[in-house]
Design a protein around this motif. Structure first.
Motif, short mmCIF file in Angstrom:
data_model
loop_
_atom_site.label_atom_id
_atom_site.label_comp_id
_atom_site.label_asym_id
_atom_site.label_seq_id
_atom_site.Cartn_x
_atom_site.Cartn_y
_atom_site.Cartn_z
N GLN A 1 -39.34 -60.91 -38.53
CA GLN A 1 -39.25 -60.18 -37.26
C GLN A 1 -40.61 -59.69 -36.77
OE1 GLN A 1 -36.47 -59.80 -35.31
NE2 GLN A 1 -35.57 -61.27 -36.77
N SER B 1 -38.31 -67.22 -25.21
CA SER B 1 -37.83 -66.15 -26.09
C SER B 1 -37.41 -66.77 -27.42
CB SER B 1 -36.64 -65.41 -25.46
OG SER B 1 -35.56 -66.31 -25.27
N GLN C 1 -35.14 -66.05 -30.99
CA GLN C 1 -34.20 -65.29 -31.80
C GLN C 1 -34.17 -65.93 -33.19
OE1 GLN C 1 -30.47 -65.41 -29.68
NE2 GLN C 1 -30.94 -63.54 -28.56
N THR D 1 -33.40 -70.29 -36.52
CA THR D 1 -34.19 -69.82 -35.38
C THR D 1 -33.77 -70.59 -34.14
OG1 THR D 1 -36.08 -69.29 -36.79
CG2 THR D 1 -36.52 -69.60 -34.44
#
Length: 617
Positions: free
Chosen positions: A523, A560, A562, A568
């Motif tokens: 993260q 973006s 995630q 992923t």
């Protein structure tokens, strides 16, 4: 003897006569005097038929006991037993039955020979199992010999000759002839034929290999021979091509249905093949690799006329299985070698392009050069590297092929770094917008990475609904972007995982997502994912994601990420066609104005810039 429960005597003779184990008694004149139920079952003669008959109806000669020697007086009462004697009984219907028998010589109380008691056991099944075991051992030895032989080379022609030699050698499968076909595009093409088509050819070849002690020796001899010697089977195989849509052809049938067949016993139409072979019978087996038919093998016995049985075809099918793997590896190596021959030339071209980039003063020119490099060089480098790595896993360490493949892999990695370094020197040009069928573009990308994905056990999926209108984008730029994203996804996805690409329209914007089932990105590093040279694995040279970000920016889009421990997803969204055309044209006009101002002297530039600010532009 008596029954312990009733205290009644038990008649042992009656027990023997009713036993299911074969037993009979022959007197000293060779006449059957006792014949039990088990003997009836085994040999077919009823008791009435056997009693009083000569023992020759069953066994021409009772095996003798141990040689007669003078024995002490007290031993004359002993019985003499010949244990586990193997012989053959003759049944009433004439067929022979292999048995193990025990012969007991029966004497009276004075030592006078009365006859022989014979107990028998049917060993036909044991014999069949022994024969099957010998066949199996022979099969395994033959397959091992072929496997070791094909592992010694990755030259496709040598591999094919080894395989067909095993099909036709006397110490191999022993067919007279064999022809090997491989799929090429929409055709099934004969690549090689080996064997004798008549007694004249057989007379030249067979005596030369007859003294070879084993299959490996025959293979070595054939490989050392000149393979250009003309023969009938060479002429038959020359230019023999069968369209894959020829559904009734037996070779196409055996490939389509993934089964072997014997013609004409199979009942499949094979007249055209038989006519070309000039043979009344042939066998066909598919070459299967990874569940896919890559070719087929024809074999026949046109010289000897020996029938082709199921056992021979089973061996043919077993060997075809290992042959298919060897052929696939050799073809892959052949393809990698062909690509590798162009690496040096590509390296020189990249060097020239890099020199041009370093000398260029205009980013637009740099962008065009970079696009050319990525299109002409980066695209081929990815499959070359993937094919080389996949093939390297199949090659034994320390072999000459391993050293060559390691060199190819190293050079591909070096050239990829050169391309990435070049790409980082220039800005991505404004896109040239056209409607692009994204499903076709994704398939193009998957075609490039499919070999690497297959070697890693990664499944490629796409989810692009047909009712979503094609986005208006720059085809070449998005090919580059998707190639980077999908390649990275494949590299981080473990064996058995999936990589998928999807397209949706959400909130009035296109959204493209590339997802993997890899270990994910920490993260605290997601915000750096599209920065220069980012990587979560030491093996990944990560320059390229920043180029993706630049391509997305030039399409006025957003990126973006995630990520979790299970995978992923990179999501890219950008405007619909009308809005995107408007934004790109405005950007193009602004850049054109900046280019024109850049050509003026500094004082004029300052005046025009001030005027522009005063007008609020």
């Amino acid at each position: 003897m008596s029954d312990s429960r009733t205290n009644q005597p038990v008649d042992l003779a009656e027990v023997l006569l009713r036993s299911a184990d074969p037993f009979f008694f022959v007197d000293d004149a060779g006449i059957i005097r006792a014949w039990n139920f088990g003997a009836e079952l085994l040999l077919g003669w009823t008791r009435d038929e056997a009693l009083g008959a000569e023992v020759s109806i069953v066994l021409p000669e009772i095996p003798p006991g141990p040689p007669s020697e003078e024995e002490p007086e007290e031993s004359l009462h002993d019985s003499v037993v010949a244990e586990n004697f193997q012989t053959v009984f003759k049944a009433k219907d004439g067929h022979q039955i292999p048995v193990k028998i025990t012969v007991t010589l029966i004497r009276d109380e004075n030592g006078v020979l009365l006859g022989s008691a014979v107990n028998a056991r049917n060993v036909a099944r044991e014999k069949a199992l022994e024969q099957e075991l010998r066949w199996r051992i022979g099969e395994m030895e033959m397959l091992d010999n072929v496997a070791r032989a094909v592992q010694s080379t990755l030259d496709i022609q040598r591999v094919l000759r080894i395989i067909l030699t095993a099909f036709t050698a006397g110490s191999g499968l022993g067919f007279n002839r064999a022809i090997l076909f491989l799929v090429s595009g929409s055709l099934l093409e004969a690549r090689l034929g080996i064997g004798s088509s008549n007694w004249e050819e057989a007379g030249r070849m067979w005596p030369r290999v007859a003294d070879k002690p084993d299959l490996q020796s025959v293979i070595d001899f054939v490989l050392a021979e000149d393979d250009t010697t003309p023969s009938v089977v060479h002429e038959i195989a020359r230019d023999w091509r069968i369209p894959l849509e020829e559904a009734e052809n037996p070779l196409i049938i055996c490939m389509r249905e993934k089964r072997s067949l014997i013609w004409p016993d199979s009942g499949d139409p094979g007249g055209s093949v038989a006519e070309k072979l000039r043979s009344p019978m042939f066998a066909a087996v598919p070459l299967l690799h990874g569940g896919r038919a890559i070719g087929a093998v024809l074999a026949d016995n046109v010289v000897t006329g020996r029938p082709i049985d199921e056992h021979a075809v089973r061996l043919l099918r077993l060997m075809a299985g290992s042959a298919a793997s060897a052929i696939s590896n050799a073809r892959l190596y052949e393809e990698v070698t062909r690509h590798a021959q162009n690496l040096e030339k590509a390296s020189e071209q990249i060097k020239e392009q890099q020199d041009l980039l370093l000398q260029s003063r205009h980013f637009a020119s740099l962008g065009r050069i970079v696009a050319a490099i990525n299109h002409e060089v980066q695209g081929p480098l990815v499959p070359i590297g993937g094919f080389a790595r996949a093939l390297r896993r199949e090659v034994v360490d320390g072999s000459p092929q391993a050293e060559k493949l390691d060199f190819i892999i190293k050079e591909v990695a070096r050239l990829e770094n050169v391309v990435k370094g070049v790409a980082s020197l220039a800005a991505v040009p404004l896109p040239t917008l056209h409607p692009v069928l994204l499903s076709a573009l994704v398939e193009k990308v998957y075609t490039v990475v499919r070999a690497d994905a297959g070697a890693r056990g990664v499944i490629l999926e796409s989810d692009i609904p047909p009712d979503v209108p094609p986005p208006h984008i720059d085809h070449d730029q998005w090919y580059q972007a998707l190639l980077v994203l999908v390649s990275r996804a494949v590299e981080v996805t473990p064996d058995g995982g999936t990589v998928s690409t999807s397209l949706r329209v959400e909130h009035g914007r296109y959204v493209i997502r590339v997802s993997d089932s890899g270990p994910g990105i920490p993260q605290n590093q997601i915000s750096k994912a599209f920065g220069p040279f980012f990587s979560t694995q030491p093996s990944l040279e990560a320059a390229g994601l920043n180029v993706v970000a630049e391509i997305v920016r030039r399409h006025f889009g957003r990126v973006s990420v995630q990520s979790s421990a299970t995978g992923t997803t990179v999501a890219v969204d950008f405007p619909m066609a009308d809005e995107l055309y408007r934004l790109v044209e405005k950007e193009r006009a602004d850049e054109s104005n900046e280019d024109r101002i850049g050509l003026l002297d500094p004082l004029t530039q300052e005046v025009l810039s001030s005027a522009s600010l005063a007008n609020g532009n």
